[in-house]
Motif scaffolding. Structure first.
Motif, PDB file in Angstrom:
ATOM      1  N   ASN A  87      80.764  69.212  10.422  1.00 18.35           N
ATOM      2  CA  ASN A  87      81.683  69.780  11.421  1.00 18.35           C
ATOM      3  C   ASN A  87      81.055  70.039  12.788  1.00 18.35           C
ATOM      4  N   PHE A  88      80.005  69.305  13.126  1.00 19.23           N
ATOM      5  CA  PHE A  88      79.495  69.335  14.479  1.00 19.23           C
ATOM      6  C   PHE A  88      80.347  68.428  15.374  1.00 19.23           C
ATOM      7  N   THR A  89      80.415  68.779  16.642  1.00 16.46           N
ATOM      8  CA  THR A  89      81.045  67.920  17.639  1.00 16.46           C
ATOM      9  C   THR A  89      79.928  67.063  18.233  1.00 16.46           C
ATOM     10  N   VAL A  90      79.848  65.819  17.787  1.00 14.79           N
ATOM     11  CA  VAL A  90      78.684  64.980  18.065  1.00 14.79           C
ATOM     12  C   VAL A  90      78.932  64.082  19.270  1.00 14.79           C
ATOM     13  N   LEU A  91      78.001  64.162  20.231  1.00 13.68           N
ATOM     14  CA  LEU A  91      78.022  63.315  21.426  1.00 13.68           C
ATOM     15  C   LEU A  91      76.753  62.454  21.380  1.00 13.68           C
ATOM     16  N   PRO A  92      76.842  61.248  20.840  1.00 12.27           N
ATOM     17  CA  PRO A  92      75.642  60.438  20.609  1.00 12.27           C
ATOM     18  C   PRO A  92      75.209  59.624  21.831  1.00 12.27           C
ATOM     19  N   TYR A  93      73.915  59.669  22.089  1.00 13.99           N
ATOM     20  CA  TYR A  93      73.298  58.876  23.156  1.00 13.99           C
ATOM     21  C   TYR A  93      72.868  57.538  22.569  1.00 13.99           C
ATOM     22  N   ILE A  94      73.373  56.428  23.146  1.00 13.71           N
ATOM     23  CA  ILE A  94      73.103  55.105  22.592  1.00 13.71           C
ATOM     24  C   ILE A  94      72.804  54.098  23.694  1.00 13.71           C
ATOM     25  N   ASN A  95      72.274  52.959  23.291  1.00 12.36           N
ATOM     26  CA  ASN A  95      72.202  51.828  24.206  1.00 12.36           C
ATOM     27  C   ASN A  95      73.620  51.320  24.458  1.00 12.36           C
ATOM     28  N   ALA A  96      73.791  50.458  25.415  1.00 12.54           N
ATOM     29  CA  ALA A  96      75.134  49.952  25.733  1.00 12.54           C
ATOM     30  C   ALA A  96      75.530  48.887  24.713  1.00 12.54           C
ATOM     31  N   LEU A 141      73.734  54.488  27.716  1.00  9.28           N
ATOM     32  CA  LEU A 141      72.840  54.605  28.867  1.00  9.28           C
ATOM     33  C   LEU A 141      73.179  53.568  29.930  1.00  9.28           C
ATOM     34  N   GLY A 142      72.938  53.945  31.175  1.00  9.56           N
ATOM     35  CA  GLY A 142      73.034  52.986  32.268  1.00  9.56           C
ATOM     36  C   GLY A 142      71.773  52.159  32.338  1.00  9.56           C
ATOM     37  N   SER A 143      70.646  52.836  32.137  1.00 10.38           N
ATOM     38  CA  SER A 143      69.315  52.243  32.042  1.00 10.38           C
ATOM     39  C   SER A 143      68.420  53.328  31.448  1.00 10.38           C
ATOM     40  N   PRO A 144      67.144  53.042  31.151  1.00 13.26           N
ATOM     41  CA  PRO A 144      66.323  54.032  30.460  1.00 13.26           C
ATOM     42  C   PRO A 144      66.248  55.391  31.145  1.00 13.26           C
ATOM     43  N   ILE A 145      66.091  56.421  30.327  1.00 17.14           N
ATOM     44  CA  ILE A 145      66.026  57.813  30.786  1.00 17.14           C
ATOM     45  C   ILE A 145      65.009  57.971  31.909  1.00 17.14           C
ATOM     46  N   GLY A 146      65.435  58.581  32.992  1.00 17.85           N
ATOM     47  CA  GLY A 146      64.537  58.908  34.084  1.00 17.85           C
ATOM     48  C   GLY A 146      64.074  57.742  34.926  1.00 17.85           C
ATOM     49  N   SER A 147      64.606  56.536  34.661  1.00 14.98           N
ATOM     50  CA  SER A 147      64.117  55.352  35.369  1.00 14.98           C
ATOM     51  C   SER A 147      64.757  55.172  36.737  1.00 14.98           C
ATOM     52  N   PRO A 205      58.587  55.950  22.467  1.00 12.98           N
ATOM     53  CA  PRO A 205      58.160  56.929  23.464  1.00 12.98           C
ATOM     54  C   PRO A 205      57.917  56.354  24.853  1.00 12.98           C
ATOM     55  N   TYR A 206      57.798  55.034  24.972  1.00 10.22           N
ATOM     56  CA  TYR A 206      57.522  54.426  26.277  1.00 10.22           C
ATOM     57  C   TYR A 206      58.811  54.098  27.025  1.00 10.22           C
ATOM     58  N   ASN A 207      59.685  53.343  26.398  1.00 12.98           N
ATOM     59  CA  ASN A 207      60.939  52.947  27.050  1.00 12.98           C
ATOM     60  C   ASN A 207      62.056  53.974  26.850  1.00 12.98           C
ATOM     61  N   LEU A 208      61.864  54.885  25.881  1.00  6.43           N
ATOM     62  CA  LEU A 208      62.844  55.929  25.588  1.00  6.43           C
ATOM     63  C   LEU A 208      64.217  55.367  25.245  1.00  6.43           C
ATOM     64  N   LEU A 209      64.222  54.272  24.518  1.00  2.00           N
ATOM     65  CA  LEU A 209      65.486  53.673  24.083  1.00  2.00           C
ATOM     66  C   LEU A 209      65.907  54.277  22.746  1.00  2.00           C
ATOM     67  N   ALA A 258      72.056  58.630  31.550  1.00  2.00           N
ATOM     68  CA  ALA A 258      70.684  58.142  31.793  1.00  2.00           C
ATOM     69  C   ALA A 258      70.640  56.938  32.727  1.00  2.00           C
ATOM     70  N   GLY A 259      69.652  56.979  33.612  1.00  2.00           N
ATOM     71  CA  GLY A 259      69.344  55.844  34.483  1.00  2.00           C
ATOM     72  C   GLY A 259      69.966  55.872  35.853  1.00  2.00           C
ATOM     73  N   ILE A 260      70.986  56.709  36.053  1.00  7.18           N
ATOM     74  CA  ILE A 260      71.635  56.766  37.369  1.00  7.18           C
ATOM     75  C   ILE A 260      70.696  57.420  38.376  1.00  7.18           C
ATOM     76  N   GLY A 261      70.512  56.751  39.509  1.00  5.54           N
ATOM     77  CA  GLY A 261      69.568  57.247  40.499  1.00  5.54           C
ATOM     78  C   GLY A 261      70.193  57.673  41.805  1.00  5.54           C
ATOM     79  N   THR A 262      71.420  57.193  42.067  1.00 15.40           N
ATOM     80  CA  THR A 262      72.033  57.496  43.352  1.00 15.40           C
ATOM     81  C   THR A 262      73.546  57.604  43.206  1.00 15.40           C
ATOM     82  N   THR A 263      74.193  58.084  44.257  1.00 14.55           N
ATOM     83  CA  THR A 263      75.625  58.356  44.186  1.00 14.55           C
ATOM     84  C   THR A 263      76.467  57.099  43.985  1.00 14.55           C
ATOM     85  N   SER A 264      76.044  55.981  44.567  1.00 15.73           N
ATOM     86  CA  SER A 264      76.832  54.755  44.442  1.00 15.73           C
ATOM     87  C   SER A 264      76.912  54.299  42.990  1.00 15.73           C
TER      88      SER A 264
END
Length: 281
Positions: free
Chosen positions: A151-160, A179-185, A130-134, A210-216
């Motif tokens: 038969n679900f179309t599964v899109l899994p969120y994982i660490n890199a 993830l690019g980095s932790p959720i909301g970071s 719950p702290y790092n949200l990994l 997850a983790g993207i903060g800016t356009t670049s």
């Protein structure tokens, strides 16, 4: 001249989207920018930001939507035009595989209520930290295998993690979402090497989540060959979400165009851009 340029730009963008759509499990989407729906100041700001982004896919936390419904509160699901958007329900808030599986079953009913009867998509999140949200790799793999078999179309969120990414692909997941980095970071792309390996090894779409903060950072991920970007906080918590939504849309499109065009080869010395022969003496 300015209007002519803008019209030409829009025409070229539309042509690119038509000839290079995002395809997930035989479903075609015009936009490679996916958006979350949390953390906005109000529903109006969320709806306007989503509209400006021209996104095709919007993800909603099923647990939060159910909570709002039980208390008679309005939520974003009720306020969007689902004839133009594709709902990607997610299992945010689930700490164990069994919880995620139960929430996925609820998502089916929500999809049907919106008229998306052929929508079996589920963004799988199993997060026991719950702290790092990994994401929990073992719980994610366990839940993914069960849901794929249902038969679900599964899109899994994982660490890199390139090994886990390949395992999820092999059991039949529709995308990989490292993830690019932790959720909301807002820390950006912290493990480019592993992300590049995942993209190189994958035969299914890779969505940086997850983790993207800016356009670049969004642009960089697309330049690397990512199939799409999923973000939320970068827009919702910016000073001007509507403007940031526009910026992210353009950034993702530019990054994809750059990837398709192919960057120039780097060399170790300067190289004149004009020919040396025929110089005035």
């Amino acid at each position: 001249m300015t209007q002519d340029f803008i019209q030409a730009l829009k025409k070229s963008q539309n042509l690119l989207e038509k000839n290079d759509p995002l395809i997930i499990a035989n479903h075609t989407f015009h936009s490679r920018l996916m958006l979350g729906t949390g953390k906005y100041k109000n529903l109006k700001e969320a709806k306007e930001s989503i509209n400006i982004s021209e996104t095709s896919i919007v993800t909603v936390a099923i647990r939060r939507a159910q909570y709002a419904k039980e208390r008679g509160k309005s939520n974003l699901i009720d306020g969007l035009d689902w004839t133009k958007l594709w709902l990607l329900p997610n299992t945010a808030g689930c700490e164990k595989a069994e919880e995620a599986i139960r929430i996925a079953a609820i998502s089916e009913e929500i999809n049907k209520r919106l008229g998306q009867f052929n929508n079996r998509f589920i963004k799988l999140e199993v997060i026991s930290d719950p702290y790092n949200l990994l994401p929990d790799p073992i719980g994610t793999l366990k839940a993914a295998e069960y849901l794929v078999n249902k038969n679900f179309t599964v899109l899994p969120y994982i660490n890199a993690d390139p090994i886990l990414a390949k395992q999820l692909e092999e059991i039949g997941c529709a995308t990989i979402m490292p993830l690019g980095s932790p959720i909301g970071s807002g820390q950006g792309l912290k493990n480019l090497y592993n992300i590049q390996i995942i993209i190189s090894n994958s035969k299914i779409p890779v969505v940086i989540d997850a983790g993207i903060g800016t356009t670049s950072e969004a642009n960089k991920a697309m330049e690397l060959g990512a199939s799409a970007i999923l973000l939320n906080t970068a827009i919702a918590k910016s000073y001007n979400p509507r403007l940031m939504s526009l910026a992210m849309k353009l950034s993702v499109k530019a990054g994809r165009s750059c990837y398709l065009a192919g960057r120039m080869k780097e060399i170790s010395h300067g190289n004149p851009s004009s020919p040396l022969n025929g110089l005035v003496k």
